[in-house]
Write an enzyme that holds these catalytic residues in place. Structure first.
Site, short mmCIF file in Angstrom:
data_model
loop_
_atom_site.label_atom_id
_atom_site.label_comp_id
_atom_site.label_asym_id
_atom_site.label_seq_id
_atom_site.Cartn_x
_atom_site.Cartn_y
_atom_site.Cartn_z
N LYS A 12 0.86 -1.19 0.00
CA LYS A 12 0.00 0.00 0.00
C LYS A 12 0.90 1.24 0.00
O LYS A 12 1.77 1.38 0.86
CB LYS A 12 -0.91 -0.01 1.23
CG LYS A 12 -2.10 0.93 1.12
CD LYS A 12 -3.12 0.44 0.10
CE LYS A 12 -4.27 -0.32 0.72
NZ LYS A 12 -5.10 -1.02 -0.26
N THR A 57 -2.48 -5.94 0.58
CA THR A 57 -2.00 -4.56 0.75
C THR A 57 -2.82 -3.86 1.83
O THR A 57 -2.32 -3.00 2.54
CB THR A 57 -2.07 -3.75 -0.57
OG1 THR A 57 -3.42 -3.57 -0.95
CG2 THR A 57 -1.29 -4.42 -1.69
N ASP A 58 -4.09 -4.26 1.93
CA ASP A 58 -4.95 -3.68 2.98
C ASP A 58 -4.38 -3.95 4.36
O ASP A 58 -4.43 -3.10 5.26
CB ASP A 58 -6.37 -4.25 2.83
CG ASP A 58 -7.34 -3.53 3.72
OD1 ASP A 58 -7.85 -4.13 4.68
OD2 ASP A 58 -7.59 -2.33 3.48
N PHE A 166 -17.94 20.15 16.29
CA PHE A 166 -18.92 20.38 15.21
C PHE A 166 -20.15 19.55 15.51
O PHE A 166 -20.12 18.32 15.47
CB PHE A 166 -18.33 20.01 13.84
CG PHE A 166 -19.23 20.40 12.69
CD1 PHE A 166 -19.47 21.74 12.41
CD2 PHE A 166 -19.87 19.43 11.91
CE1 PHE A 166 -20.32 22.11 11.36
CE2 PHE A 166 -20.72 19.79 10.87
CZ PHE A 166 -20.93 21.14 10.60
N ARG A 183 -12.44 17.43 17.98
CA ARG A 183 -11.92 16.94 16.70
C ARG A 183 -10.67 17.72 16.33
O ARG A 183 -10.35 18.74 16.94
CB ARG A 183 -12.98 17.08 15.59
CG ARG A 183 -13.32 18.52 15.23
CD ARG A 183 -14.26 18.63 14.03
NE ARG A 183 -14.44 20.03 13.66
CZ ARG A 183 -15.09 20.46 12.59
NH1 ARG A 183 -15.65 19.60 11.77
NH2 ARG A 183 -15.19 21.75 12.33
N GLN A 231 -16.34 27.67 9.61
CA GLN A 231 -16.90 28.96 9.21
C GLN A 231 -16.66 30.02 10.30
O GLN A 231 -16.31 31.17 10.02
CB GLN A 231 -18.42 28.83 8.97
CG GLN A 231 -18.79 28.07 7.69
CD GLN A 231 -18.97 26.57 7.89
OE1 GLN A 231 -18.33 25.96 8.75
NE2 GLN A 231 -19.83 25.98 7.08
N ASN A 257 -11.53 21.98 4.47
CA ASN A 257 -11.57 21.33 5.77
C ASN A 257 -10.86 20.00 5.62
O ASN A 257 -11.41 19.04 5.07
CB ASN A 257 -13.04 21.14 6.20
CG ASN A 257 -13.18 20.70 7.65
OD1 ASN A 257 -12.17 20.42 8.30
ND2 ASN A 257 -14.39 20.62 8.14
N HIS A 259 -10.09 16.83 6.56
CA HIS A 259 -10.68 15.90 7.53
C HIS A 259 -9.67 14.90 8.08
O HIS A 259 -8.87 14.34 7.34
CB HIS A 259 -11.84 15.15 6.88
CG HIS A 259 -12.91 16.03 6.33
ND1 HIS A 259 -13.63 16.92 7.10
CD2 HIS A 259 -13.37 16.19 5.07
CE1 HIS A 259 -14.49 17.57 6.34
NE2 HIS A 259 -14.35 17.16 5.09
O1 LIG Z 1 -16.56 23.11 10.34
C1 LIG Z 1 -17.36 22.44 9.63
N1 LIG Z 1 -18.28 23.10 8.88
C2 LIG Z 1 -19.17 22.45 8.07
O2 LIG Z 1 -20.02 23.09 7.39
C3 LIG Z 1 -19.09 21.04 8.04
N2 LIG Z 1 -19.79 20.07 7.38
C4 LIG Z 1 -19.27 18.87 7.73
O3 LIG Z 1 -19.67 17.74 7.29
N3 LIG Z 1 -18.25 19.04 8.62
C5 LIG Z 1 -18.13 20.38 8.84
N4 LIG Z 1 -17.27 21.09 9.61
#
Ligand SMILES: O=c1[nH]c(=O)c2[nH]c(=O)[nH]c2[nH]1
Length: 307
Positions: A12, A57-58, A166, A183, A231, A257, A259
């Site tokens: 991987k 590979t997983d 969030f 998070r 935001q 964002n 993730h």
């Molecule tokens: O800070 C965030 N704003 C969003 O609008 C949003 N939407 C999401 O799925 N995660 C997040 N996180």
């Protein structure tokens, strides 16, 4: 025409693993891109399709994440040695393991705030900026009369390893996202700000100083905002700049964002106590907005921050 199998390897590639070590309130980040390439007695899988010698590979991917938890990541070299040794000694058919690791550096964000969240020489314990990636940009427009100066930066990668939540969002029948109360918040800042200098008798800003101070306000607002959404953080970053820098009237941000998903380590009998994350590179949320001095007309084009 007879054929024979030549050199082959598999595994991987580009496992993006972020390991956070929590030393009380002081956190440490190791951010690696780990590629595993294994070779050995793999003739059969190529010739006949027998997978008898094939460690998936997983599984090599899972091993990277599990080792990040079990052994930690002291250094990329030490982590790679652990992994390579494991594959070659635990699987008889595997004769060679090649682990390639890229490491992305993070620096603590400096601040002058005397708050208890800060350590040592005014460094925030849980806010980091990726080292040496950002690009400074500017656009100067002159029509023979008026000047427009828009400056900015892109690829300024920042992360808060806590102080981000969030929750309380709209839920419909397609919503699967779990509410988050602690998070990781990470983004690659792209920003453009417009100077109110037009040369009709006004003193010209000190561009170098303005850039440095704007960047500093941006980073400090990111670090010091307890975030309920990206935001909200964006607005804090923008309004702090407008409030502190009288030469700037408007700032626009484009913030992906980035993730970070907690990896499920239960299948390996390991508890993931907010320590091992999968850093997804796509898809990503994309949060964009302009923050303006009250009473000023917006002039930065909507898509400019994506250039
Ligand atoms: O800070 C965030 N704003 C969003 O609008 C949003 N939407 C999401 O799925 N995660 C997040 N996180």
């Amino acid at each position: 025409m007879p054929t024979i199998l030549g050199q082959n390897q598999y595994g991987k590639a580009e496992n993006r693993v972020v390991r956070i070590t929590r030393d009380g309130d002081t956190h440490h980040i190791k951010d690696l891109n780990v590629s595993v390439a294994l070779s050995g007695d793999m003739d059969d899988v190529h010739y006949s399709g027998s997978n008898a010698n094939v460690l998936p590979t997983d599984t090599t991917k899972n091993t990277v994440f599990a080792f990040a938890k079990e052994h930690g990541i002291e250094s990329a070299e030490q982590f790679g040695i652990h992994l390579a040794r494991h594959f070659v000694t635990s699987q008889e058919p595997i004769k060679v393991a090649r682990i390639r690791i890229e490491e992305y550096a993070w620096e603590r964000i400096a601040t002058s705030d005397g708050n208890s969240r800060f350590i040592g020489a005014d460094e925030v314990q849980h806010s980091f900026v990726r080292k040496g990636q950002e690009t400074r940009v500017s656009q100067i427009t002159y029509d023979g009369e008026k000047w427009e100066v828009i400056s900015g930066l892109k690829d300024l990668t920042v992360m808060n390893s806590t102080n981000s939540e969030f929750w309380g969002y709209v839920k419909d029948k397609y919503t699967t996202l779990k509410e988050a109360y602690d998070r990781i918040l990470a983004t690659d800042v792209s920003a453009r700000w417009r100077y109110n200098w037009t040369d009709d008798g006004q003193r010209m800003p000190n561009w170098e100083k303005s850039y440095e101070q704007t960047r500093t306000h941006m980073l400090q607002a990111f670090a010091e905002t307890y975030s309920l959404s990206l935001q909200q953080t964006l607005y804090q970053m923008g309004s702090r700049i407008i409030n502190h820098r009288s030469e700037i009237d408007e700032i626009r941000f484009s913030l992906p964002n980035n993730h970070h998903f907690l990896v499920d380590l239960e299948p390996f009998g390991l508890k993931n106590d907010n320590e091992v994350y999968f850093a997804a590179d796509r898809p990503y949320g994309l949060i964009e907005a302009t923050v303006l001095r009250d009473g000023v007309e917006p002039k930065i084009p909507v898509d400019m921050t994506n250039l």
